[in-house]
Design an enzyme around this catalytic site. Structure first.
Site, short mmCIF file in Angstrom:
data_model
loop_
_atom_site.label_atom_id
_atom_site.label_comp_id
_atom_site.label_asym_id
_atom_site.label_seq_id
_atom_site.Cartn_x
_atom_site.Cartn_y
_atom_site.Cartn_z
N HIS A 106 76.10 -27.43 35.82
CA HIS A 106 77.22 -28.07 35.11
C HIS A 106 77.23 -27.84 33.59
CE1 HIS A 106 78.30 -29.61 38.90
NE2 HIS A 106 77.71 -30.78 38.89
N HIS A 175 85.14 -33.50 37.93
CA HIS A 175 84.11 -34.07 38.79
C HIS A 175 84.39 -35.54 39.12
CE1 HIS A 175 80.19 -34.43 40.60
NE2 HIS A 175 79.78 -33.26 40.14
N GLU A 306 85.34 -30.74 44.14
CA GLU A 306 85.27 -29.96 42.91
C GLU A 306 85.79 -28.57 43.20
OE1 GLU A 306 81.00 -30.53 41.62
OE2 GLU A 306 81.19 -31.95 43.27
C1 BGC Z 1 76.48 -31.11 42.89
C2 BGC Z 1 75.51 -32.17 43.32
C3 BGC Z 1 75.13 -32.98 42.11
C4 BGC Z 1 76.39 -33.56 41.50
C5 BGC Z 1 76.10 -34.31 40.22
C6 BGC Z 1 77.68 -31.77 42.31
O1 BGC Z 1 78.56 -30.80 41.86
O2 BGC Z 1 76.81 -30.23 43.92
O3 BGC Z 1 74.36 -31.60 43.90
O4 BGC Z 1 74.25 -34.00 42.44
O5 BGC Z 1 77.29 -32.54 41.21
O6 BGC Z 1 75.43 -33.51 39.33
#
Ligand code: BGC
Length: 341
Positions: A106, A175, A306
């Site tokens: 991310h 998200h 997402e």
């Molecule tokens: C991921 C998860 C993660 C979450 C928060 C999602 O995009 O696939 O594994 O825990 O984001 O970071």
């Protein structure tokens, strides 16, 4: 007609102001702040016409400044995981900060979810801009990014645009954690999900795609007919969904998923121009965060859709391209439609 109201949400420690924009139609009320482009509140009508907030989050800015799992935020420069935080572009190796097991996730330690964006009120919505410096969080090239939220009737649209000065991987998403029963509800087991995907990406123990593109046919990942989430999660060997579903390889708008919550009658449908969607059932929530109105958020108390490029695509030539070159424009859109049945 959508009304747009501008307010102050809070102040950062350097004195800068975080603004909040309320977009309001007859069907949807969305509050979005200039820190992380975060959707802090999203109220939609149930089958009786009552508004309820259906996204997880916090009552004040403080919650979003502390560590949290990206509630409502725009995530980038590259959403999802890059194996070992490493990639090569134009013959040069790059090492990103590691922030998820051995991987980068991310956008790094201070991704787009943790920066202050410059807001501008537009017709039916709000536009945020941010310039990510060359080398920020280890990524090549100065990246100028625009994120636009517009609300028309029952549909919230998010458009992402970007231009770069050097070739860089890019993958922008939102998200939000949804619970169509209302944020703070215990779980999502009574939701029904449909995802229009014929393939998904299996992952290794570090959650990196193995590289295989596997047909969903005959697996628990076959969501081409609606299934109830509680019973479907129970069939998985992992503790929930956290996988990329492969959508059609078209850059046009495509229908991607539909979630139905029978008790409230709420329906969320998602369309996107992107080639994938990470369906995540909030497996890592553990009830330790204090959310809106004192809510606690246990495991499986929300789901995320997402829309995205495929995880670790920068290291997997067989996956759809995520490189943006100078002179090109990144231009992707996702539509969230809220209705009742
Ligand atoms: C991921 C998860 C993660 C979450 C928060 C999602 O995009 O696939 O594994 O825990 O984001 O970071």
């Amino acid at each position: 007609m959508t009304s747009v109201t501008r307010n102050i949400f809070g102040n950062l420690s350097d004195g800068k102001t975080v603004e909040m924009f309320l977009l309001e139609s007859n069907f949807v009320k969305a509050e979005i702040i200039s820190f992380g482009c975060i959707i802090t509140r999203l109220e939609t009508k149930d089958k009786h016409g009552n508004f309820t907030d259906i996204v997880l989050g916090f009552d004040s800015l403080e919650g979003y400044l502390n560590k949290h799992p990206y509630f409502g935020a725009v995530v980038g420069r590259v959403a999802n995981r890059i194996a070992n935080g490493k990639f090569s572009v134009d013959g040069q190796d790059y090492q990103l900060p590691i922030n998820n097991g051995p991987n980068s996730i991310h956008g790094g330690l201070k991704g787009f979810d943790k920066v202050l964006w410059k807001p501008e009120e537009i017709e039916n919505g709000v536009q945020f801009s941010y310039t990510s410096a060359d080398g920020e969080e280890g990524y090549p090239g100065e990246l100028k990014v625009l994120v636009t939220y517009t609300l028309l009737g029952s549909e919230l649209t998010i458009n992402y645009k970007a231009r770069t000065s050097k070739t860089t991987p890019i993958n922008l998403t939102n998200h939000s954690y949804f619970n169509l029963s209302g944020q703070g509800s215990e779980n999502i087991y009574d939701h029904e999900i449909f995802i229009d995907a014929e393939h998904y990406l299996p992952v290794d123990d570090n959650m990196i795609p193995t590289g295989e593109i596997v047909p969903v046919q005959g697996t628990c990942f076959d969501l081409r007919k609606p299934v109830e989430l509680g019973s479907q999660i129970a069939k998985l060997s992992r503790n929930g969904f956290d996988h990329n579903f492969c959508l059609r390889m078209t850059e046009k708008q495509q229908y991607c998923t539909r979630v139905y919550h029978k008790p409230s009658g709420r329906v969320l449908t998602v369309r996107t121009t992107k080639p994938g969607v990470q369906f995540y059932t909030a497996n890592f929530l553990d009830g330790s965060l204090k959310g809106k109105g004192g809510a606690v958020y246990p495991k499986h108390s929300a789901f995320c859709l997402e829309t995205q490029a495929w995880p670790d695509a920068v290291n997997k030539p067989q996956f759809p391209n995520t490189l943006l070159h100078p002179g090109e424009e990144y231009d992707q859109t996702t539509w969230f439609n809220f209705s009742v049945q």
